[in-house]
Design an enzyme around this catalytic site. Structure first.
Site, PDB file in Angstrom:
ATOM      1  N   PRO A  80      43.082  -6.422  56.096  1.00  0.00           N
ATOM      2  CA  PRO A  80      43.463  -6.585  54.140  1.00  0.00           C
ATOM      3  C   PRO A  80      41.718  -5.845  54.082  1.00  0.00           C
ATOM      4  CG  PRO A  80      42.696  -8.626  54.546  1.00  0.00           C
ATOM      5  CD  PRO A  80      43.082  -8.033  55.947  1.00  0.00           C
ATOM      6  N   SER A 109      46.883  -4.656  51.279  1.00  0.00           N
ATOM      7  CA  SER A 109      45.580  -5.993  50.565  1.00  0.00           C
ATOM      8  C   SER A 109      45.992  -5.295  49.094  1.00  0.00           C
ATOM      9  CB  SER A 109      44.228  -5.053  50.021  1.00  0.00           C
ATOM     10  OG  SER A 109      43.630  -5.823  49.621  1.00  0.00           O
ATOM     11  N   GLN A 129      48.517  -8.947  51.989  1.00  0.00           N
ATOM     12  CA  GLN A 129      47.468 -10.656  51.746  1.00  0.00           C
ATOM     13  C   GLN A 129      47.129 -10.135  50.025  1.00  0.00           C
ATOM     14  OE1 GLN A 129      44.795  -8.680  50.401  1.00  0.00           O
ATOM     15  NE2 GLN A 129      43.139 -10.722  49.877  1.00  0.00           N
ATOM     16  N   THR A 157      43.947 -14.958  51.390  1.00  0.00           N
ATOM     17  CA  THR A 157      43.097 -15.429  51.979  1.00  0.00           C
ATOM     18  C   THR A 157      42.420 -16.671  50.783  1.00  0.00           C
ATOM     19  OG1 THR A 157      42.960 -13.109  51.509  1.00  0.00           O
ATOM     20  CG2 THR A 157      40.871 -14.030  51.129  1.00  0.00           C
ATOM     21  N   LYS A 228      43.537 -16.607  55.169  1.00  0.00           N
ATOM     22  CA  LYS A 228      42.792 -15.130  56.384  1.00  0.00           C
ATOM     23  C   LYS A 228      41.073 -16.688  55.092  1.00  0.00           C
ATOM     24  CE  LYS A 228      40.836 -11.385  56.267  1.00  0.00           C
ATOM     25  NZ  LYS A 228      38.956 -11.548  54.888  1.00  0.00           N
ATOM     26  N   HIS A 252      34.975 -13.713  55.342  1.00  0.00           N
ATOM     27  CA  HIS A 252      34.861 -12.097  53.911  1.00  0.00           C
ATOM     28  C   HIS A 252      34.015 -11.753  54.660  1.00  0.00           C
ATOM     29  CE1 HIS A 252      37.173 -11.806  51.193  1.00  0.00           C
ATOM     30  NE2 HIS A 252      36.684 -10.845  50.563  1.00  0.00           N
ATOM     31  N   GLY A 285      32.677  -8.708  62.460  1.00  0.00           N
ATOM     32  CA  GLY A 285      31.765  -8.577  63.479  1.00  0.00           C
ATOM     33  C   GLY A 285      32.293  -8.114  64.076  1.00  0.00           C
ATOM     34  N   VAL A 286      33.763  -7.669  64.477  1.00  0.00           N
ATOM     35  CA  VAL A 286      34.673  -7.586  65.357  1.00  0.00           C
ATOM     36  C   VAL A 286      33.763  -5.126  65.532  1.00  0.00           C
ATOM     37  CG1 VAL A 286      36.153  -6.212  67.229  1.00  0.00           C
ATOM     38  CG2 VAL A 286      35.599  -8.636  65.724  1.00  0.00           C
ATOM     39  N   ARG A 287      32.844  -4.507  66.155  1.00  0.00           N
ATOM     40  CA  ARG A 287      32.353  -3.663  66.326  1.00  0.00           C
ATOM     41  C   ARG A 287      32.819  -2.332  67.705  1.00  0.00           C
ATOM     42  NH1 ARG A 287      31.975  -5.479  61.999  1.00  0.00           N
ATOM     43  NH2 ARG A 287      30.399  -5.153  60.585  1.00  0.00           N
TER      44      ARG A 287
END
Length: 356
Positions: A80, A109, A129, A157, A228, A252, A285-287
């Site tokens: 989101p 979102s 969310q 969240t 989350k 976040h 950080g997932v790229r």
């Protein structure tokens, strides 16, 4: 437009299309950016190794995963994120269309610039969310709206109960005016007016997390509820006790607090048996697909991407996001071939090694 192949290509294209102010907002992190950087760097401390469980190469790995009874094409969902209408003309409808085309879930979102009916006529591939509020009745009203529109799960969240520091403008870049009073699915009470987001959080947010409130919302929703913003084993146990169906290990994106652990590090601290009690997802950080593989090997069932999704949208709308998602899937497949994993179930701790 030149061909976009890597996530960095999309990030650069985003800067050129959106301007300095909005591009800065997307990349902004809390404090000195330590948590945000740690999220990315944590993946660098692991490498993928081959497994001896299969003698034959997994030339055609299966990336499908079942989430709450639904088959997704890959264990990568769209996190989101706010204001999609500011990144691409079709806004959240482009995001939804890309998710549907690739075969994954999109979490809408509450800061969406479009109403549910404007996003998609069929929303079974979406979750909704929202934040935790002082007024549970207000939350229930918007949950009803989401479920009546077809959303199949609710994401709460729980790590932003004291506000949203990432929304504060950096004086070094041009100001961006966000449509805070033009958000159709953003919980508002006419009896509680506000002029800024800071004021909104002060008047609407509870300032501290109440697990009994979460339990009440879980019971009310009648669909899967995902929390989350969980970062510790203790809070995962509290989520289980409150009846949550899944948790998202998240800080976040490092945009709220600069003194939090990297999400991958938090994931590793969980006991392996915990995923037998509740679904564990991860964001932050997932790229690339290699990061996805590492997260799965270390205990996550799926991951969520935020900034990469926005880069795709901003660079080329629905088509750009489809390309970003497909790149993640292709990368994951390549990693599975390297590790000789035919299915996601084959991926385990033995497929990664911690580097010294």
């Amino acid at each position: 437009m030149r061909k976009l192949e890597t996530l960095q290509d999309f990030a650069i294209a985003t800067e050129g299309r959106l301007g300095l102010g909005l591009a800065d907002y997307i990349g902004r992190a809390a404090g000195q950016g330590n948590t945000s950087r740690s999220n990315i760097h944590a993946f660098c401390y692991y490498d993928i190794v081959s497994s001896n469980r299969m003698q034959e190469s997994a030339n055609y790995p299966q990336t499908a995963v079942k989430i709450f009874g639904k088959d997704l094409a890959m264990p990568v969902m769209i996190a989101p994120t706010a204001w999609h209408g500011m990144y691409t003309p079709k806004g959240e409808s482009a995001t939804s269309a890309a998710a549907r085309k690739v075969g994954t879930n999109y979490i809408i979102s509450s800061f969406s610039t479009l109403d549910f009916s404007q996003i998609d006529s069929q929303l079974s591939h979406t979750w909704y969310q929202l934040l935790m509020y002082k007024d549970l009745g207000l939350m229930k009203h918007y949950i009803d709206k989401a479920l009546n529109a077809g959303c199949s799960a609710i994401v709460l969240t729980v790590d932003a109960v004291m506000g949203c520091s990432m929304c504060k403008r950096d004086p070094a870049v041009p100001a961006v005016e966000f449509p805070v009073h033009k958000l159709p699915i953003f919980p508002e009470d006419p009896a509680i007016p506000y002029s800024t987001l800071d004021q909104y959080y002060e008047r609407y947010m509870p300032m501290r997390l109440n697990w009994e409130d979460i339990r009440e919302i879980v019971l009310y929703a009648k669909v899967p509820v995902i929390l989350k913003g969980v970062l510790s084993h203790a809070d995962v146990l509290k989520a289980i006790d409150a009846g949550a169906n899944a948790v998202i290990i998240s800080n976040h994106g490092g945009r709220q607090n600069d003194k939090l652990p990297a999400t991958l590090d938090a994931l590793v601290q969980l006991p392996p048996t915990i995923k037998e009690q509740i679904d564990i997802y991860l964001d932050g950080g997932v790229r690339n697909g290699e990061d996805v593989f590492k997260a799965l090997a270390l205990g996550a069932k799926a991951v969520l991407i935020g900034r990469p999704a926005i880069y795709g949208l901003a660079a080329d709308g629905e088509r750009g996001l489809v390309q970003v998602l497909q790149t993640f899937k292709n990368d994951l497949s390549e990693c599975m071939v390297k590790a000789r994993c035919r299915t996601l179930e084959d991926i385990g701790p033995g497929n990664v090694v911690r580097l010294e």
